[in-house]
Enzyme design. Structure first.
Site, PDB file in Angstrom:
ATOM      1  CG  HIS A  43      -1.930   1.127   1.170  1.00 31.66           C
ATOM      2  ND1 HIS A  43      -2.125   1.958   2.227  1.00 31.66           N
ATOM      3  CD2 HIS A  43      -2.725   1.585   0.183  1.00 31.66           C
ATOM      4  CE1 HIS A  43      -3.020   2.876   1.893  1.00 31.66           C
ATOM      5  NE2 HIS A  43      -3.403   2.667   0.660  1.00 31.66           N
ATOM      6  CG  HIS A  63      -3.422   7.618  -1.341  1.00 28.60           C
ATOM      7  ND1 HIS A  63      -2.255   7.025  -0.934  1.00 28.60           N
ATOM      8  CD2 HIS A  63      -4.393   6.692  -1.187  1.00 28.60           C
ATOM      9  CE1 HIS A  63      -2.505   5.795  -0.543  1.00 28.60           C
ATOM     10  NE2 HIS A  63      -3.795   5.552  -0.679  1.00 28.60           N
ATOM     11  CG  HIS A  72      -6.741   2.059  -3.662  1.00 34.03           C
ATOM     12  ND1 HIS A  72      -6.271   3.294  -4.043  1.00 34.03           N
ATOM     13  CD2 HIS A  72      -6.303   1.874  -2.386  1.00 34.03           C
ATOM     14  CE1 HIS A  72      -5.585   3.841  -3.039  1.00 34.03           C
ATOM     15  NE2 HIS A  72      -5.589   2.995  -2.015  1.00 34.03           N
ATOM     16  CG  HIS A 198     -11.090   6.439   0.775  1.00 34.85           C
ATOM     17  ND1 HIS A 198     -10.048   7.329   0.869  1.00 34.85           N
ATOM     18  CD2 HIS A 198     -10.551   5.208   0.942  1.00 34.85           C
ATOM     19  CE1 HIS A 198      -8.916   6.653   1.060  1.00 34.85           C
ATOM     20  NE2 HIS A 198      -9.193   5.367   1.103  1.00 34.85           N
ATOM     21  CG  HIS A 202      -8.611   4.852   5.598  1.00 39.52           C
ATOM     22  ND1 HIS A 202      -7.686   3.854   5.734  1.00 39.52           N
ATOM     23  CD2 HIS A 202      -8.989   4.843   4.296  1.00 39.52           C
ATOM     24  CE1 HIS A 202      -7.505   3.260   4.555  1.00 39.52           C
ATOM     25  NE2 HIS A 202      -8.290   3.848   3.670  1.00 39.52           N
ATOM     26  CG  PHE A 212      -2.970   6.853   3.406  1.00 39.12           C
ATOM     27  CD1 PHE A 212      -4.174   6.169   3.520  1.00 39.12           C
ATOM     28  CD2 PHE A 212      -2.962   8.083   2.772  1.00 39.12           C
ATOM     29  CE1 PHE A 212      -5.353   6.700   3.014  1.00 39.12           C
ATOM     30  CE2 PHE A 212      -4.138   8.623   2.263  1.00 39.12           C
ATOM     31  CZ  PHE A 212      -5.331   7.932   2.385  1.00 39.12           C
ATOM     32  CG  HIS A 225      -9.585   0.508  -0.379  1.00 40.27           C
ATOM     33  ND1 HIS A 225      -9.607   1.517  -1.321  1.00 40.27           N
ATOM     34  CD2 HIS A 225      -9.007   1.016   0.728  1.00 40.27           C
ATOM     35  CE1 HIS A 225      -9.045   2.606  -0.791  1.00 40.27           C
ATOM     36  NE2 HIS A 225      -8.669   2.318   0.445  1.00 40.27           N
TER      37      HIS A 225
HETATM   38 CU1  C2O Z   1      -4.729   3.755  -0.298  1.00 44.47          CU
HETATM   39 CU2  C2O Z   1      -7.914   3.833   1.568  1.00 44.47          CU
HETATM   40  O1  C2O Z   1      -6.188   4.194   0.913  1.00 44.47           O
END
Ligand code: C2O
Length: 475
Positions: A43, A63, A72, A198, A202, A212, A225
């Protein structure tokens, strides 16, 4: 076709299989690219820590730009294929966490699904202890409990979803995020869904998910995701200009991933636009936020409502309009000018340019389809801190208690902290929000200027947020 199912609806047999797949993945030696720890590291290898952009010394950041969605999708694709390989079961598909579904029946879709609490290989002990079921997900969370009752929370969640997928995301760039080509500065600006829900999910899940750099260490990340990925398909089904980007720089962008056989594979964005081609699909679930209508403010406060909610000017409205007129115009970005928001709301008048000037530039688009976009230029926030602000239209008194389930709410900006980007490093971006439907809903589509209020919120409320300009353009 593999079918990705809602994680709150899995049967016992599937849950056993799902847990087993992660058990096996966790048991692989750390130096296997398919091991859980390596999968988690993939990631942030792509978030400014490992890969360079093509022909450039800039590190690649997937991002805050148009690469967010397709990157993603590929990441999950290979992750899912590896899990399937662990099980020797080609039909295995990643369940999706259906947090956008505000149904009131048990099992609730919009809490942390039981499957991630009851199965050891799917647990992460760092999650926020106060966000265990039955606490509902807050889709605009920014590090501080909103204190809403469940009914209000559901209404706000539905309005946020409607805003970020339907009314505020009528063009590809509003949805996917801004163009990012080899050699460009990183993170030009996120699309609507990337900002919230989104990012909010997180932060709300907390612990590893809240950064992240560590998010991939929580198995719920991949299910979170999968839902974000599902929303790409839902968005496309809404019609109008909601279609994939056709720019060759997007379609031809390439990444590398290890596949289920630990072979390094190069893939293209253009090959990820169809989930059918990738041989997976999503279980059908209701998306009631598509038709959600926010509640107009019940009390008309002078200066906050130029027109009543049905679009008819009232006597109070005339007075309110003149109050709005008195608010100063910050104007678009010019060298040396900036405004620092530190904890309190900021209002600015924003002129609406004449549409015709832009029409000729966009020959393929009808007048009807041309979208009006509010642009907040030069947004700069500290990379290592949570920060957030909400955007309201013609509601100068908006503050951090103002409900977002009102027509005046236009959108939000949220930053997730980022490991490896220490103090002193800033994230810079442009925030773009589609407001055509909004102005229509507020009954102000013929006014020459609007008032925009930026409201810092949540835990990062006092974090210094710099903005450099506010303007409106058409796309
Ligand atoms: Cu790469 Cu939800 O982040």
């Amino acid at each position: 076709m593999r079918v990705r199912m809602a994680s709150h609806l899995l049967d016992a047999a599937y849950i056993t299989k799902y847990n087993r797949a992660y058990e096996l993945m966790r048991a692989l030696p750390d130096d296997d690219p398919r091991s859980f720890s390596q999968q988690a590291s993939v990631h942030c290898a792509f978030c400014q820590s490992a890969y360079l952009q093509k022909n450039s010394n800039e590190k690649l950041q997937i991002h805050f730009s148009w690469l967010f969605y397709p990157w993603h999708r590929w990441y999950l694709y290979f992750h899912e294929r590896i899990l399937a390989k662990m099980l020797n079961d080609d039909t295995f598909a990643l369940p999706f966490w259906n947090w956008d579904n505000q149904a009131i029946f048990s099992p609730l879709p919009n809490v942390i699904p039981a499957v991630f609490i009851e199965n050891p290989a799917l647990v992460d002990n760092t999650r926020a202890p106060s966000h265990q079921p039955p606490t509902l997900v807050d889709l605009t969370y920014s590090g501080k409990p909103g204190g809403l009752d469940p009914e209000q929370q559901r209404a706000e969640n539905n309005n946020l979803m409607h805003q970020e997928l339907v009314s505020g995301a009528k063009t590809p760039s509003l949805f996917f995020g801004q163009a990012y080509r080899a050699g460009d500065a990183n993170a030009p600006g996120p699309g609507s869904v990337e900002r919230a829900p989104h990012t909010a999910v997180h932060l709300w899940t907390g612990g590893d998910m809240g950064n992240f750099g560590t998010a991939g260490r929580d198995p719920i990340f991949y299910s979170h995701h999968a839902n974000v990925d599902r929303l790409w398909n839902v968005w496309k089904s809404l019609g109008g200009r909601r279609k994939d980007i056709t720019d060759p720089d997007w379609l031809n962008a390439e990444f590398v991933f290890y596949d289920e056989n630990a072979t390094l594979i190069k893939v293209k964005v253009g090959d990820a636009v169809s989930t059918e081609k990738l041989r997976y699909t999503y279980q059908n679930v209701p998306n009631p936020w598509i038709t959600h209508i926010s509640s107009p403010l019940s009390i008309s406060i002078a200066g906050t409502k130029p027109v009543s909610s049905n679009g008819v000017a009232s006597p109070a409205a005339a007075e309110a309009t003149s109050l709005l007129e008195e608010i100063e115009e910050f104007g678009e970005e010019v060298e040396g000018k900036f405004k620092q928001l530190a904890g309190s709301a900021f209002q600015s008048k924003v002129k609406r340019p004449v549409k015709d000037l832009f029409k000729t530039l966009k020959k393929q688009i009808t007048d009807e389809e041309l979208e009006e976009v509010l642009v907040i230029q030069g947004v700069e926030v500290p990379s290592d801190k949570i920060s957030k602000f909400d955007v309201f239209i013609n509601l100068p008194d908006a503050n951090d208690k103002t409900s977002i389930n009102i027509p005046e709410f236009a959108g939000t900006f949220v930053n997730v902290p980022h490991l490896g980007m220490g103090p002193g490093m800033n994230r810079k971006a442009t925030l773009r929000i589609g407001i055509g439907d909004k102005l229509e809903q507020l009954g102000i589509k013929d006014v020459s200027s609007i008032v925009v209020t930026l409201v810092p919120k949540g835990q990062g409320k006092d974090v210094p947020i710099v903005i450099k300009g506010i303007k409106i353009e058409y796309e």
